[in-house]
Design a protein around this motif. Sequence first.
Motif, PDB file in Angstrom:
ATOM      1  N   GLN A 157       6.201  -3.598  -1.468  1.00 55.48           N
ATOM      2  CA  GLN A 157       6.764  -2.462  -0.729  1.00 55.48           C
ATOM      3  C   GLN A 157       5.633  -1.612  -0.151  1.00 55.48           C
ATOM      4  O   GLN A 157       5.687  -1.181   0.999  1.00 55.48           O
ATOM      5  N   GLU A 160       3.989  -3.277   2.863  1.00 55.47           N
ATOM      6  CA  GLU A 160       4.837  -3.178   4.053  1.00 55.47           C
ATOM      7  C   GLU A 160       4.752  -1.770   4.644  1.00 55.47           C
ATOM      8  O   GLU A 160       4.669  -1.603   5.850  1.00 55.47           O
ATOM      9  N   ILE A 178       4.558   8.048  -3.530  1.00 56.48           N
ATOM     10  CA  ILE A 178       5.477   7.547  -4.564  1.00 56.48           C
ATOM     11  C   ILE A 178       5.093   6.127  -4.978  1.00 56.48           C
ATOM     12  O   ILE A 178       4.934   5.831  -6.156  1.00 56.48           O
TER      13      ILE A 178
ATOM     14  N   VAL B 112      15.642   3.102   0.556  1.00 55.92           N
ATOM     15  CA  VAL B 112      14.302   2.919   1.104  1.00 55.92           C
ATOM     16  C   VAL B 112      13.714   1.609   0.581  1.00 55.92           C
ATOM     17  O   VAL B 112      13.652   1.394  -0.627  1.00 55.92           O
ATOM     18  N   SER B 113      13.342   0.709   1.471  1.00 58.72           N
ATOM     19  CA  SER B 113      12.710  -0.549   1.093  1.00 58.72           C
ATOM     20  C   SER B 113      11.970  -1.121   2.294  1.00 58.72           C
ATOM     21  O   SER B 113      12.527  -1.884   3.084  1.00 58.72           O
ATOM     22  N   PRO B 114      10.699  -0.739   2.466  1.00 55.78           N
ATOM     23  CA  PRO B 114       9.928  -1.200   3.627  1.00 55.78           C
ATOM     24  C   PRO B 114       9.942  -2.722   3.774  1.00 55.78           C
ATOM     25  O   PRO B 114       9.934  -3.253   4.884  1.00 55.78           O
ATOM     26  N   MET B 115      10.011  -3.410   2.613  1.00 53.40           N
ATOM     27  CA  MET B 115      10.039  -4.867   2.599  1.00 53.40           C
ATOM     28  C   MET B 115      11.230  -5.405   3.403  1.00 53.40           C
ATOM     29  O   MET B 115      11.149  -6.454   4.018  1.00 53.40           O
ATOM     30  N   PRO B 120      12.395   5.622   5.269  1.00 57.89           N
ATOM     31  CA  PRO B 120      13.201   6.831   5.069  1.00 57.89           C
ATOM     32  C   PRO B 120      13.948   7.239   6.337  1.00 57.89           C
ATOM     33  O   PRO B 120      15.030   7.805   6.262  1.00 57.89           O
ATOM     34  N   PRO B 148      14.734  -0.756  -8.537  1.00 54.80           N
ATOM     35  CA  PRO B 148      13.472  -0.160  -8.085  1.00 54.80           C
ATOM     36  C   PRO B 148      13.653   0.598  -6.774  1.00 54.80           C
ATOM     37  O   PRO B 148      13.116   1.695  -6.601  1.00 54.80           O
ATOM     38  N   GLU B 149      14.422   0.041  -5.833  1.00 50.36           N
ATOM     39  CA  GLU B 149      14.609   0.677  -4.528  1.00 50.36           C
ATOM     40  C   GLU B 149      15.414   1.974  -4.669  1.00 50.36           C
ATOM     41  O   GLU B 149      15.106   2.972  -4.018  1.00 50.36           O
ATOM     42  N   GLU B 151      15.540   3.866  -7.319  1.00 53.01           N
ATOM     43  CA  GLU B 151      14.672   4.851  -7.981  1.00 53.01           C
ATOM     44  C   GLU B 151      13.690   5.464  -6.980  1.00 53.01           C
ATOM     45  O   GLU B 151      13.443   6.668  -6.994  1.00 53.01           O
ATOM     46  N   THR B 152      13.109   4.598  -6.132  1.00 48.26           N
ATOM     47  CA  THR B 152      12.154   5.087  -5.147  1.00 48.26           C
ATOM     48  C   THR B 152      12.840   6.067  -4.183  1.00 48.26           C
ATOM     49  O   THR B 152      12.294   7.118  -3.858  1.00 48.26           O
ATOM     50  N   LEU B 155      13.268   9.335  -5.904  1.00 45.52           N
ATOM     51  CA  LEU B 155      11.985  10.049  -5.986  1.00 45.52           C
ATOM     52  C   LEU B 155      11.628  10.671  -4.637  1.00 45.52           C
ATOM     53  O   LEU B 155      11.115  11.789  -4.565  1.00 45.52           O
ATOM     54  N   TYR B 156      11.903   9.912  -3.568  1.00 46.03           N
ATOM     55  CA  TYR B 156      11.580  10.399  -2.230  1.00 46.03           C
ATOM     56  C   TYR B 156      12.348  11.679  -1.912  1.00 46.03           C
ATOM     57  O   TYR B 156      11.779  12.658  -1.431  1.00 46.03           O
TER      58      TYR B 156
END
Lengths: 361, 200
Positions: A157, A160, A178, B112-115, B120, B148-149, B151-152, B155-156
């Motif tokens: 992540q 990316e 984060i 949110v998951s850039p992968m 955002p 995980p996504e 949770e992120t 947090l964001y």
Amino acid sequence: MFINTISLSNYRGYKKADISFGKSVNFFVGNNGSGKTNLLESIYFLALAKSYKTVDTSTIKTDSEFARITAKITSDKDFSSKIVISKIGKKISINNKEIDKLSDYIGKIKVLAFLPEDMDLIKGAPKNRRYFIDMIIGQFDKNYLIELGNYKNVLKQRNELLKILSENHSKDFTLLDIYTEQLSTSAEIIINLRTRFITKINDELEQMYHYLSANGKKICFKYNPLIERDILIQLKEKYQKDIFFRTTSVGPHRDDYDFLIDDIYAKDFASQGEQRIIILAILLSIANIIIKEKKVKPILLLDDVFSELDYLRQNQLVKYLTTADLQSIITTTNIKDINNSFLNNSKIFSVKNHLIREDKI
Amino acid sequence: MTVPKTLEDLIEEFKKLPGVGRKTAERYAMFIINKYTIDEVHQFSEVLEDAKTKLHQCSVCGNLTDEDKCYICQDNFRDLSTILVVENAKDVFSIEKASEYKGLYHVLNGVVSPMDGMGPEDINLESLWKRVINDQVKEIIIATSSTPEGETTALYIKRVLQETDILVSRIGYGVPVGLNLEYADDLTLSKAIENRKKIS
């Protein structure tokens, strides 16, 4: 732990094979392509429910519908184990009761393998060393593998995101902060577990190397984490660089290990035979840690282990295996250099065109 | 090809639905052909089209609605000081069914998951910031999944709102109600212990 018998049906070149192992050293002697390694692979498959070489289905003999491996194992309690591999999947049973979860099965039969590929360990790419160590720590500590999975996910992540930040020239680092914090927490756990494990190996390694190499040189297995302290601070210092290169430049995913003999890097001078001794010494050190911590003796699978070893080292290895009372399964093209006193305590099989015959001396 | 093309086309359409394989798609297709009257077929195609054309995201919270604002945002009896943030409209249905929560919602329509190409700015966050500034919000409860996504994402949101005086909380995770402890997995149990609560 011992493997008493194994039966193979339609496994690779074997139409049918029944072998009854000795409790100490077992030699499988044969020419190239005779089926020695396939036999070793079948024991590995039995223990880890997968091939170390290829996809599962390629272990099925050509023109057959399925392959079957059955074995009788002596541990705290005796049990039988069966794996049937077919095109639609594999079925695993213990004492004829089918296992639902693979994770309940793996680890029941403890094996440690020396494979020709492992020869890359000393001079090959750092990736090989990381993978080797990761898999071994994972055998001791399931949480290590879970943490490693977390780490890799966050890393992906983050990388990316770095690409996106680099393209947008964005200065908003909230999300990067984060991921960096998550990465740092995970990295610290991984680095600590690796450090602790390498220390444990070193406690065993010196004596083991001394025995196998039959020389007075000192060996050291060194873990070199790129960052060890203040991980978060160091990761944050690299923001600009990481965005520029669009990848996370430091962390456990880039760590490396070194082997030093008398304080000189083994990768710079060690011959094939010397490398083999180092790897064997590590493997047997790990075996000792398993014995101490798990209270079980692993079965050793040693593929083509004697090549490039001289007369003295071949016999030192066999002597160690015999006196340590470890069941080992060794493939080799010949045993002419092995001392008769050891051969008398071992079982010897000859392998020819995927037919195995026990030799009586 | 043994199946007439018209029938094959229908089967193929059903097969695109999640959880529907070839056999089920065939059953659906045959059912429509054998059991449906032409009026029922008209009705079916009408509701399909309506659902797609009339439903859209609520202009305030992102929930699914066929009006400008969803029924929750229109409801005058809800507690305007709390917003519960969820990943998608289905989560709103689930929480509403429990009828415990009386505040408002905000549907992110993603995590949110850039992968997966989701930053955002790709989820419904801009309008959340606007609501926070303009409305009388006192608390934001984040109910994204415990992945995980999820949770992120939580947090964001927390980070962005950290400068404001809004209370940001996360829903509790632990042992499901009515479950015997022996059936809970290790991770859930350690979460449950971590999130323990004083008995009052």
